[in-house]
Motif scaffolding. Structure first.
Motif, PDB file in Angstrom:
ATOM      1  N   PHE A   1      35.414  34.239  47.144  1.00 51.59           N
ATOM      2  CA  PHE A   1      36.511  34.408  48.108  1.00 51.59           C
ATOM      3  C   PHE A   1      37.442  33.202  48.130  1.00 51.59           C
ATOM      4  CE2 PHE A   1      34.350  38.165  49.595  1.00 51.59           C
ATOM      5  CZ  PHE A   1      35.406  38.973  49.964  1.00 51.59           C
ATOM      6  N   TYR A   2      36.893  32.020  47.876  1.00 48.32           N
ATOM      7  CA  TYR A   2      37.767  30.842  47.778  1.00 48.32           C
ATOM      8  C   TYR A   2      38.798  31.066  46.667  1.00 48.32           C
ATOM      9  CZ  TYR A   2      39.352  26.295  46.182  1.00 48.32           C
ATOM     10  OH  TYR A   2      40.148  25.263  45.765  1.00 48.32           O
ATOM     11  N   HIS A   3      38.312  31.476  45.506  1.00 49.22           N
ATOM     12  CA  HIS A   3      39.236  31.654  44.385  1.00 49.22           C
ATOM     13  C   HIS A   3      40.138  32.880  44.582  1.00 49.22           C
ATOM     14  CE1 HIS A   3      38.039  28.357  41.806  1.00 49.22           C
ATOM     15  NE2 HIS A   3      36.799  28.576  42.212  1.00 49.22           N
ATOM     16  N   ALA A   4      39.635  33.886  45.255  1.00 51.08           N
ATOM     17  CA  ALA A   4      40.461  35.072  45.514  1.00 51.08           C
ATOM     18  C   ALA A   4      41.596  34.720  46.485  1.00 51.08           C
ATOM     19  CB  ALA A   4      39.601  36.195  46.089  1.00 51.08           C
ATOM     20  N   GLU A   5      41.275  34.013  47.536  1.00 49.04           N
ATOM     21  CA  GLU A   5      42.294  33.727  48.554  1.00 49.04           C
ATOM     22  C   GLU A   5      43.375  32.790  48.018  1.00 49.04           C
ATOM     23  OE1 GLU A   5      39.888  32.583  51.894  1.00 49.04           O
ATOM     24  OE2 GLU A   5      39.560  34.676  52.477  1.00 49.04           O
ATOM     25  N   ARG A   6      42.986  31.851  47.175  1.00 52.38           N
ATOM     26  CA  ARG A   6      44.016  30.928  46.676  1.00 52.38           C
ATOM     27  C   ARG A   6      44.940  31.602  45.669  1.00 52.38           C
ATOM     28  NH1 ARG A   6      41.688  27.947  42.054  1.00 52.38           N
ATOM     29  NH2 ARG A   6      43.157  26.250  42.408  1.00 52.38           N
ATOM     30  N   ARG A   7      44.530  32.778  45.179  1.00 48.43           N
ATOM     31  CA  ARG A   7      45.399  33.528  44.258  1.00 48.43           C
ATOM     32  C   ARG A   7      46.003  34.776  44.905  1.00 48.43           C
ATOM     33  NH1 ARG A   7      41.958  30.972  41.149  1.00 48.43           N
ATOM     34  NH2 ARG A   7      42.650  30.321  39.086  1.00 48.43           N
ATOM     35  N   ASN A   8      45.631  35.046  46.136  1.00 46.34           N
ATOM     36  CA  ASN A   8      45.986  36.311  46.778  1.00 46.34           C
ATOM     37  C   ASN A   8      45.416  37.506  46.010  1.00 46.34           C
ATOM     38  OD1 ASN A   8      47.069  37.825  48.850  1.00 46.34           O
ATOM     39  ND2 ASN A   8      49.068  38.055  47.861  1.00 46.34           N
ATOM     40  N   TYR A   9      44.195  37.357  45.567  1.00 46.91           N
ATOM     41  CA  TYR A   9      43.472  38.404  44.840  1.00 46.91           C
ATOM     42  C   TYR A   9      42.407  39.023  45.761  1.00 46.91           C
ATOM     43  CZ  TYR A   9      45.168  37.170  40.086  1.00 46.91           C
ATOM     44  OH  TYR A   9      45.907  36.968  38.953  1.00 46.91           O
ATOM     45  N   ALA A  10      41.858  40.151  45.323  1.00 50.68           N
ATOM     46  CA  ALA A  10      40.699  40.754  45.998  1.00 50.68           C
ATOM     47  C   ALA A  10      39.433  40.400  45.210  1.00 50.68           C
ATOM     48  CB  ALA A  10      40.865  42.270  46.062  1.00 50.68           C
ATOM     49  N   VAL A  11      38.299  40.430  45.901  1.00 50.21           N
ATOM     50  CA  VAL A  11      37.014  40.235  45.202  1.00 50.21           C
ATOM     51  C   VAL A  11      36.465  41.613  44.840  1.00 50.21           C
ATOM     52  CG1 VAL A  11      34.641  39.407  45.396  1.00 50.21           C
ATOM     53  CG2 VAL A  11      36.515  38.081  46.402  1.00 50.21           C
ATOM     54  N   ILE A  12      36.238  41.806  43.561  1.00 57.95           N
ATOM     55  CA  ILE A  12      35.737  43.110  43.110  1.00 57.95           C
ATOM     56  C   ILE A  12      34.228  43.029  42.920  1.00 57.95           C
ATOM     57  CG2 ILE A  12      36.121  42.700  40.606  1.00 57.95           C
ATOM     58  CD1 ILE A  12      37.185  45.629  40.508  1.00 57.95           C
ATOM     59  N   GLY A  13      33.514  44.015  43.460  1.00 60.94           N
ATOM     60  CA  GLY A  13      32.051  44.015  43.422  1.00 60.94           C
ATOM     61  C   GLY A  13      31.513  44.741  42.200  1.00 60.94           C
ATOM     62  N   THR A  14      30.242  44.532  41.927  1.00 61.26           N
ATOM     63  CA  THR A  14      29.652  45.066  40.696  1.00 61.26           C
ATOM     64  C   THR A  14      28.369  45.853  40.951  1.00 61.26           C
ATOM     65  OG1 THR A  14      28.371  43.064  40.304  1.00 61.26           O
ATOM     66  CG2 THR A  14      30.594  43.089  39.422  1.00 61.26           C
ATOM     67  N   ALA A  15      28.140  46.257  42.202  1.00 61.34           N
ATOM     68  CA  ALA A  15      26.892  46.971  42.514  1.00 61.34           C
ATOM     69  C   ALA A  15      26.946  48.401  42.006  1.00 61.34           C
ATOM     70  CB  ALA A  15      26.660  46.984  44.022  1.00 61.34           C
ATOM     71  N   ASN A  16      25.826  48.858  41.470  1.00 63.96           N
ATOM     72  CA  ASN A  16      25.706  50.281  41.102  1.00 63.96           C
ATOM     73  C   ASN A  16      24.961  51.012  42.223  1.00 63.96           C
ATOM     74  OD1 ASN A  16      22.794  50.087  40.621  1.00 63.96           O
ATOM     75  ND2 ASN A  16      23.390  48.824  38.874  1.00 63.96           N
TER      76      ASN A  16
END
Lengths: 78, 321
Positions: free
Chosen positions: B184-199
């Motif tokens: 989330f640190y890296h997502a917020e500084r880029r205005n990105y979303a965090v994408i999950g990988t759970a099946n």
């Protein structure tokens, strides 16, 4: 106090369940009374209370699903 | 339709397009973010999601992190490099060891391990947690054992008392939660979303950490069984070295396959049986397709029902009036 009554009292207190509803043949695992962490607590309660240490092969529903099953399990370990 | 052993076969091209559209719609239009941040482990789930995100958004809008700590398996990072190079995605490494040290992750866990094995020394021993493995043969209860392994491969195993189990899990969960914070640190500084990988296997059976790897903005493969993720991985070109790798937890120092830690069955057997359960197919019919007995399938049905029911708390959103 019989072994079944001691286990019944533990279940009622630990899982906050009405003691009147815990019959000797109530299916504790298949109902919502005991969850997976609860199974661990029950296994180690029997160890602490009765000195019966369960082996991996003992961890089957027949031994822990009902008070009757637990009593049979304790007897078999004597 | 009669049940058969390949009942979970996907139309991979169609499913891939459906997921790509979902990623675009969710990230760009609904959340108004400019791209996605993804944690890559060298495993098949994160690799497949990375590939799908690149197809949906383009490589420039995907930012990948590898987040090892001192107990991570060494090949995870190499596979993450190979993967991101193939798809043209920027990758950075964040070593989480200092953060985990500061949080008391290792100290708390090691103290709990020593309650069971007083001789435990993290420099000399690896540890892992396992469940009984013979699910098909008998319906054993899910009581975890702690296994300690020395450098010569000698194992000691003990059933875990609830206190030690909860302490080891709580301390180990710092790992997933520190990964979530870092993403989330890296997502917020880029205005990105965090994408999950759970099946679906992980999500519905509770094989994730609440607000850890479960703490993400979107879950594009959460509806897919693991066996279907394998199909999709091949379609989107995930490297064979990743597809062939045995799924691990990458949480405990001795290394642990997901099957021995949690699932107790191979995915190619568990998933179609689970489909049978979901679709009310009689155990005998499922058993016939796999040369099993109805009782064996009933054991799996019972285990799945139990795991889904007892892990509801993990999937629940905060309760409110």
């Amino acid at each position: 106090m019989t072994s079944k009554d001691r286990i019944r009292a533990f279940i009622a207190e630990n899982f906050q369940y009405d003691i009147e509803l815990i019959k000797d043949d109530t299916a504790l695992l298949e109902s919502d009374i005991i969850d997976s962490t609860g199974v661990m607590e029950l296994v180690f309660f029997l160890d602490e209370e009765f000195g019966v240490e369960a082996e991996p092969g003992d961890l089957v529903p027949e031994n822990f699903n009902t008070l009757n099953g637990m009593e049979r399990f304790l007897e078999s370990k004597k | 339709m009669k049940f058969h052993r390949n009942i979970l076969d996907l139309d991979v091209a169609q499913e891939s397009e459906r997921i790509e559209e979902m990623i675009r719609e969710t990230v760009l239009k609904r959340f108004k973010r400019r791209g996605v941040v993804i944690g890559v482990s060298g495993g098949i789930d994160s690799s497949t999601v990375l590939a799908l995100a690149v197809r949906a958004l383009g490589a420039k809008r995907v930012f990948a992190l590898t987040m090892p700590e001192k107990e991570s398996s060494g090949d995870s990072e190499q596979l993450a490099i190979e993967l991101t190079k193939q798809y043209g995605v920027e990758l950075i490494k964040e070593d989480l060891t200092p953060m985990l040290n500061a949080a008391g992750c290792y100290v708390g866990r090691d103290a709990a391990v020593r309650d069971l094995f007083p001789e435990y020394d993290p420099a000399k021993h690896g540890i892992k947690i396992t469940l009984p493995g013979d699910l098909l043969e008998k319906s054993s209860l899910n009581v975890f054992s702690l296994v300690m392994i020395d450098k010569e491969g000698n194992e000691k195993s003990r059933l875990m008392p609830p206190k030690a189990f909860l302490e080891v899990v709580a301390a180990s969960n710092f790992k997933q939660r520190s990964r979530m914070m870092t993403l989330f640190y890296h997502a917020e500084r880029r205005n990105y979303a965090v994408i999950g990988t759970a099946n679906k296997d992980e999500h519905m059976q509770g094989f994730f950490v609440k607000y850890g790897d479960g703490g993400v903005d979107l879950q594009p493969i959460q509806h897919l069984f693991k066996t279907q993720v394998f199909q999709l991985a091949a379609h989107v070109g995930v490297p064979q070295s990743i597809i062939d790798r045995i799924p691990t937890t990458d949480t405990y120092s001795a290394g642990s396959s997901q099957e021995e830690f949690f699932y107790r069955l191979p995915f190619d057997l568990m998933d179609p049986i689970w489909y049978g359960l979901e679709n009310d197919i009689p155990a005998a019919e499922v058993a016939e397709a796999f040369d099993l007995t109805a009782q064996q399938v009933e054991n799996v049905y019972r285990e799945l029902r139990q795991k889904i029911k007892t892990t509801e708390y993990l999937r629940a959103v905060p309760a409110m009036l």
